[in-house]
Design a protein around this motif. Structure first.
Motif, mmCIF file in Angstrom:
data_model
loop_
_atom_site.group_PDB
_atom_site.id
_atom_site.type_symbol
_atom_site.label_atom_id
_atom_site.label_comp_id
_atom_site.label_asym_id
_atom_site.label_seq_id
_atom_site.Cartn_x
_atom_site.Cartn_y
_atom_site.Cartn_z
ATOM 1 N N TYR A 53 50.769 60.628 -50.314
ATOM 2 C CA TYR A 53 50.974 60.221 -48.921
ATOM 3 C C TYR A 53 50.213 58.932 -48.603
ATOM 4 O O TYR A 53 50.768 58.015 -47.993
ATOM 5 N N LEU A 54 48.952 58.851 -49.024
ATOM 6 C CA LEU A 54 48.127 57.689 -48.680
ATOM 7 C C LEU A 54 48.616 56.417 -49.352
ATOM 8 O O LEU A 54 48.514 55.327 -48.770
ATOM 9 N N ALA A 58 52.029 56.603 -46.226
ATOM 10 C CA ALA A 58 51.248 56.216 -45.052
ATOM 11 C C ALA A 58 51.444 54.748 -44.709
ATOM 12 O O ALA A 58 51.420 53.871 -45.583
ATOM 13 N N SER A 59 51.640 54.473 -43.426
ATOM 14 C CA SER A 59 51.805 53.101 -42.944
ATOM 15 C C SER A 59 50.447 52.447 -42.744
ATOM 16 O O SER A 59 49.496 53.092 -42.279
ATOM 17 N N GLN A 61 47.506 50.478 -40.945
ATOM 18 C CA GLN A 61 47.089 50.364 -39.547
ATOM 19 C C GLN A 61 45.984 49.312 -39.441
ATOM 20 O O GLN A 61 45.051 49.300 -40.244
ATOM 21 N N ASP A 129 55.013 55.786 -40.422
ATOM 22 C CA ASP A 129 55.339 57.043 -41.085
ATOM 23 C C ASP A 129 55.378 58.183 -40.069
ATOM 24 O O ASP A 129 54.876 58.072 -38.954
ATOM 25 N N ALA A 132 51.654 59.529 -38.812
ATOM 26 C CA ALA A 132 50.727 58.676 -38.057
ATOM 27 C C ALA A 132 51.294 58.210 -36.728
ATOM 28 O O ALA A 132 50.537 57.884 -35.818
ATOM 29 N N TYR A 359 43.208 50.957 -42.188
ATOM 30 C CA TYR A 359 43.630 52.333 -42.437
ATOM 31 C C TYR A 359 44.971 52.307 -43.161
ATOM 32 O O TYR A 359 45.751 51.363 -42.973
ATOM 33 N N PRO A 360 45.255 53.303 -43.998
ATOM 34 C CA PRO A 360 44.389 54.454 -44.310
ATOM 35 C C PRO A 360 43.278 54.096 -45.288
ATOM 36 O O PRO A 360 43.455 53.231 -46.153
ATOM 37 N N THR A 362 41.933 55.033 -48.263
ATOM 38 C CA THR A 362 42.348 55.893 -49.369
ATOM 39 C C THR A 362 41.161 56.438 -50.146
ATOM 40 O O THR A 362 41.054 57.655 -50.400
#
Length: 393
Positions: A53-54, A58-59, A61, A129, A132, A359-360, A362
Motif C-alpha cells: 500500500y505505501l 498510497a498517494s 501528500q 487513493d 487517504a 507522506y507517506p 514508508t
C-alpha cells in the motif's frame, strides 16, 4: 516359458519417481519449517500488505509550513516581572495567540475554506487513493467526519523552542497546500482585525456615546439661550444691567443733591421762588428713579427675573462644558488604551511550496508496524504457551 519375459529384460517397467513439489508447496514447507505459520500470518503478511500500500497504492501528500506570531504592546507590558524573567526554554505566549490557533483549527475556518477555497475538492482529488482521501470507505459523508479529517491534515501549534506559532497544511498537491495555508493566514489576520475592532468598540464607543449625549444637551441649551434672547430682546442681562444701575445711582445722587439744596433754601429764604423749582425737580427725579428701579426689579418684565433665568442657563452651560471637557478627556484616554491593546499578526515565514512529498513515511511506518505486529505475535505465543501449561497441569 515362452510367454514370460526375463527380469533383466529392458521391456520390464521400472517404478516411477515421485513427482517434484511445486513452488507453492515448497514455499509452504519453508514457511512451516523455517519461519512458522504463526509468524508468517501475524507479522509478515500484514506488513507485506502495508508495504504494498505505501509503495504502490498510497498517494503522495505534501506539507506546507508557515511561522507567524501574534503580538501587541500590551502582550509584554501587562505581564508581571516574574514572567518576563523566565529562563531559556520557557515561552511567553499571549492569549491572542491561542485564540488565533484555536480559530485556525475551528469549524468556522473549515467552513470558510469550504465556501471560498474549494477545500472539499482539495481533499478528494481524482488521483488520491481510496484510504487517504475524503470521503473514504470507512468514514461517513457528513460535516462532522470532514471536520475530524480536517484536524488531521491541518495543525496550528506553538513551537516550544522559538515560541512561534507553526501552521502546517497537508494535502495531495504542493500548490493546494501552499494555497490553503495562505488562505488560513489571511483568515487569521481578518480575525485579529475583528478582535481589534471589537476591543476598540468596547472601549471607545461607550465614551463616544457619553460625549454625544452631552453635545446634544449643549446644543439644546444653546437653543434655549437663543429663544431667551429672542423673547426678551436682550443679549446679556448682566452687561445690560450695568448702565441701568449707573443711571439709578446718578438719579439717586442728583435727587439727594436737589433735596439738600431745597432744604437749604427753605432755611435761608423760605419765600424764594427756587423752592418750587426744586420741588418740581424732585418730583421728576422721583419718577425717573421709580422708572429706572422698575426696569431692574419689580414686575415680571423687569431685569431681575430675566437675569435669574439667564444665570440659570449660564450655570447649566458651564456645568455641561466642564462635563464635556471631562468626557472628551475620557474619550481620548479610551482611544489611547484601545491603541495600546491592539494586536497584530506578523508572518515570520510565508507558506512554502514543498518540493517533495512528506507522506507517506514508508520507513518509519514500516518500522513501527513490524514492531507492533511482532509484539502481537510474541504476546500470542506467550498466551498460547501459558494455556498449554495450564492444560497439562
Amino acid at each position: 516359458m515362452s510367454g514370460e519375459f526375463p527380469e533383466s529384460s529392458p521391456l520390464v517397467a521400472s517404478p516411477r519417481p515421485p513427482p517434484r513439489p511445486g513452488v507453492a508447496e515448497v514455499a509452504a514447507r519453508f514457511v512451516r519449517k523455517k519461519i512458522g505459520l504463526g509468524l508468517f500470518c501475524t507479522v509478515i503478511v500484514p506488513n507485506l500488505i502495508l508495504l504494498f500500500y505505501l509503495t504502490v497504492v498510497a498517494s503522495p501528500q505534501y506539507v506546507s509550513e508557515a511561522h507567524f506570531m501574534v503580538r501587541g504592546e500590551h502582550s509584554m507590558g501587562s505581564m508581571p516581572l516574574s514572567m518576563l524573567m523566565q529562563g531559556a526554554g520557557e515561552s511567553v505566549t499571549s492569549d491572542d495567540t491561542y485564540a488565533v490557533q484555536d480559530y485556525l483549527m475551528s469549524r468556522d475556518a473549515m467552513k470558510l475554506l469550504l465556501a471560498h477555497d474549494g477545500l472539499a475538492k482539495v481533499f478528494a482529488p481524482a488521483h488520491a487513493d481510496f484510504i487517504a482521501r475524503f470521503p473514504n470507505w470507512y468514514s461517513r459523508k457528513d460535516l462532522e467526519s470532514f471536520y475530524k479529517y480536517y484536524k488531521r491534515h491541518i495543525k496550528a501549534q506553538i513551537d516550544a523552542d522559538t515560541s512561534l506559532s507553526v501552521l502546517t497544511v497537508r494535502t495531495f498537491s504542493a500548490e493546494d497546500s501552499q494555497r490553503i495555508a495562505r488562505a488560513l493566514l489571511a483568515a487569521a489576520e481578518d480575525l485579529v482585525n475583528e478582535i481589534n475592532r471589537r476591543q476598540r468598540g468596547t472601549l471607545v464607543d461607550a465614551a463616544q456615546k457619553e460625549v454625544n449625549i452631552t453635545l446634544d444637551q449643549v446644543r439644546d441649551l444653546q437653543m434655549r439661550l437663543a429663544a431667551f434672547r429672542n423673547t426678551n430682546a436682550i443679549i446679556n442681562p448682566e452687561q445690560q444691567s450695568v448702565p441701568l444701575l449707573s443711571t439709578q445711582y446718578a438719579l439717586q445722587s442728583l435727587m439727594t443733591a436737589t433735596q439738600m439744596r431745597l432744604d437749604q433754601t427753605r432755611q435761608t429764604t423760605p419765600d424764594s421762588p427756587a423752592i418750587a423749582v426744586y420741588e418740581h425737580q424732585l418730583d421728576v427725579l422721583r419718577k425717573e428713579l421709580a422708572t429706572a428701579a422698575g426696569k431692574l426689579t419689580g414686575d415680571t418684565h423687569s431685569l431681575v427675573p430675566q437675569l435669574t433665568e439667564y444665570d440659570s442657563l449660564s450655570v447649566q452651560r458651564e456645568v455641561l462644558e466642564k462635563v464635556l471637557l471631562s468626557q472628551v478627556a475620557s474619550l481620548e484616554s479610551a482611544k489611547a488604551r484601545a491603541d495600546h491593546q491592539m494586536v497584530f499578526l506578523e508572518e515570520v515565514t510565508r507558506p512554502d511550496k514543498p518540493d517533495y512529498p512528506a507522506y507517506p513515511e514508508t520507513g518509519k511506518t514500516m518500522i513501527v508496524s513490524i514492531l507492533c505486529f511482532y509484539g502481537v505475535y510474541v504476546m500470542g505465543r506467550l498466551l498460547i504457551a501459558g494455556a498449554r501449561e495450564h492444560k497439562l497441569k
